[in-house]
Design an enzyme around this catalytic site. Structure first.
Site, PDB file in Angstrom:
ATOM      1  N   ASP A  34       0.810  -1.160   0.132  1.00 46.95           N
ATOM      2  CA  ASP A  34       0.134   0.056   0.067  1.00 46.95           C
ATOM      3  C   ASP A  34       0.708   1.200  -0.011  1.00 46.95           C
ATOM      4  O   ASP A  34       0.234   2.366  -0.151  1.00 46.95           O
ATOM      5  CB  ASP A  34      -0.983   0.092   1.286  1.00 46.95           C
ATOM      6  CG  ASP A  34      -0.360  -0.164   2.562  1.00 46.95           C
ATOM      7  OD1 ASP A  34       0.471  -1.016   2.564  1.00 46.95           O
ATOM      8  OD2 ASP A  34      -0.568   0.644   3.530  1.00 46.95           O
ATOM      9  N   HIS A  64      -2.262   7.695   7.021  1.00 42.58           N
ATOM     10  CA  HIS A  64      -2.352   6.244   7.126  1.00 42.58           C
ATOM     11  C   HIS A  64      -3.193   5.936   8.150  1.00 42.58           C
ATOM     12  O   HIS A  64      -3.065   5.141   9.058  1.00 42.58           O
ATOM     13  CB  HIS A  64      -0.917   5.579   7.291  1.00 42.58           C
ATOM     14  CG  HIS A  64      -1.001   4.042   7.083  1.00 42.58           C
ATOM     15  ND1 HIS A  64      -1.222   3.027   8.034  1.00 42.58           N
ATOM     16  CD2 HIS A  64      -0.222   3.536   6.171  1.00 42.58           C
ATOM     17  CE1 HIS A  64      -1.204   1.910   7.430  1.00 42.58           C
ATOM     18  NE2 HIS A  64      -0.523   2.281   6.247  1.00 42.58           N
TER      19      HIS A  64
END
Length: 344
Positions: free
Chosen positions: A124, A300
């Site tokens: 990611d 995040h």
């Protein structure tokens, strides 16, 4: 005409004159009020335009959150990626899902990016590398990449870049041949220890180790320029080393996770393990307290609950009384005497 008739006529004319005068005064007053209202409206419009101009002002040190999400697929939060524009240069920190699209929303063609810093090799954080790299070949009036992409990262970065280029070997070769494309290769600057990894044109970038559990190595970065600084945590749990390198920074961009409410039990061992190598809001508050940045911002953002239930700011402020913002994609920060937040 007798004296009496003359007097009555005079009085009648006098009253008419007075009425006309009052009417004129009323009209003049109304006109004055109208002019005053127009002036107020004009001043308010000017002030509003000034505020608008101020909100769009440029800075020689600006940070944009391209992606504030996690591996969870989301149309609101793309995966992790941060753009730093400083001293006339652009630096990309991580290149998660959707980075190329977010750059395009900023009117920045992917080919205008030629410096990438990687925190670690979880997918990611790196999955949009091929798109940002190869899209430089697409004809674009904003310009393409003239030279190789420069990539900095910890051990393993060379193999990752090498294998990505190998996977797209045919595509890259065709684009070079047919489109005379440049900038589709990459030079890797892999480092094995923390310290200064970039120092040019007054811009210093320091890599430091963080604790991301079994994912090793993992690093964060501190960007120093003209007495100002920004720190990007990368993925980490509570880290004393991060605190050491982030002390006194202007802007601390830090990851956060919440897989359960504080009073609840973990629903699985897997969730417990995942949270163990990320940072809870309570841990983030302790980090912010010791670092004492001008502004702390979450990125995040990994949640298994609605964001309003996670109470990310409130939980951090149990131990930290400074300002904390929950980052969103395309949120900007201008780094000056103060850190200015520009909503997308």
């Amino acid at each position: 005409m007798g004296k009496k008739s003359f007097f009555l006529a005079f009085c009648f004319l006098f009253v008419l004159a007075l009425l006309a005068g009052f009417g004129g005064s009323k009209q003049e007053s109304s006109a004055s009020e109208s002019t005053l209202e127009n002036e107020k409206s004009s001043n308010a419009h000017t002030e509003e335009k000034s505020k608008e101009s101020s909100s769009k002002s440029t800075s020689d040190f600006k940070v944009t959150l391209l992606g504030t999400g996690s591996p969870v697929i989301s149309m609101e939060r793309f995966s992790n990626s941060t753009l730093v524009e400083v001293g006339g240069e652009r630096f990309l920190f991580d290149v998660g899902r959707g980075a190329a699209q977010r750059l395009n929303q900023l009117d920045i063609a992917p080919g205008m990016i030629d410096k990438l810093f990687v925190t670690h090799l979880h997918h990611d954080h790196v999955m949009d590398f091929d798109d940002v790299l190869i899209s430089a070949a697409v004809p674009d009036p904003r310009g393409g990449r003239e030279h190789n992409m420069q990539v900095w990262g910890p051990k393993g970065t060379k193999d990752w870049v090498k294998n990505t280029l190998k996977a797209y070997k045919i595509d890259i070769q065709v684009r070079k041949t047919v489109e005379s494309a440049s900038g589709l290769d990459a030079d890797v600057h892999e480092f094995n220890k923390e310290g200064v990894v970039y120092n040019e044109n007054g811009i210093e970038i320091i890599a430091f180790e963080v604790d991301h559990g079994p994912m090793k190595p993992a690093v964060g970065y501190r960007i120093n320029y003209d007495g100002r600084s920004v720190v990007i945590s990368g993925d980490t749990t509570y880290s004393e080393n991060l605190i050491k390198y982030a002390k006194g920074t202007d802007l601390l961009i830090h990851e956060v996770i919440s897989v359960k409410h504080p009073e609840e039990e973990y629903k699985s061992e897997a969730l417990k393990n995942i949270e163990a190598y990320h940072t809870t809001p309570e841990q983030a508050g302790e980090v912010f307290k010791q670092v004492n940045p001008k502004l702390a911002a979450y990125t995040h953002i990994a949640l298994l609950m609605p964001e309003e239930e996670a109470k990310l700011v409130e939980r951090a402020q149990k131990s930290y009384d400074g300002e904390v913002v929950v980052g969103v994609d395309l949120m900007e920060f201008e780094i000056g005497e103060e850190v200015k937040v520009i909503e997308p």
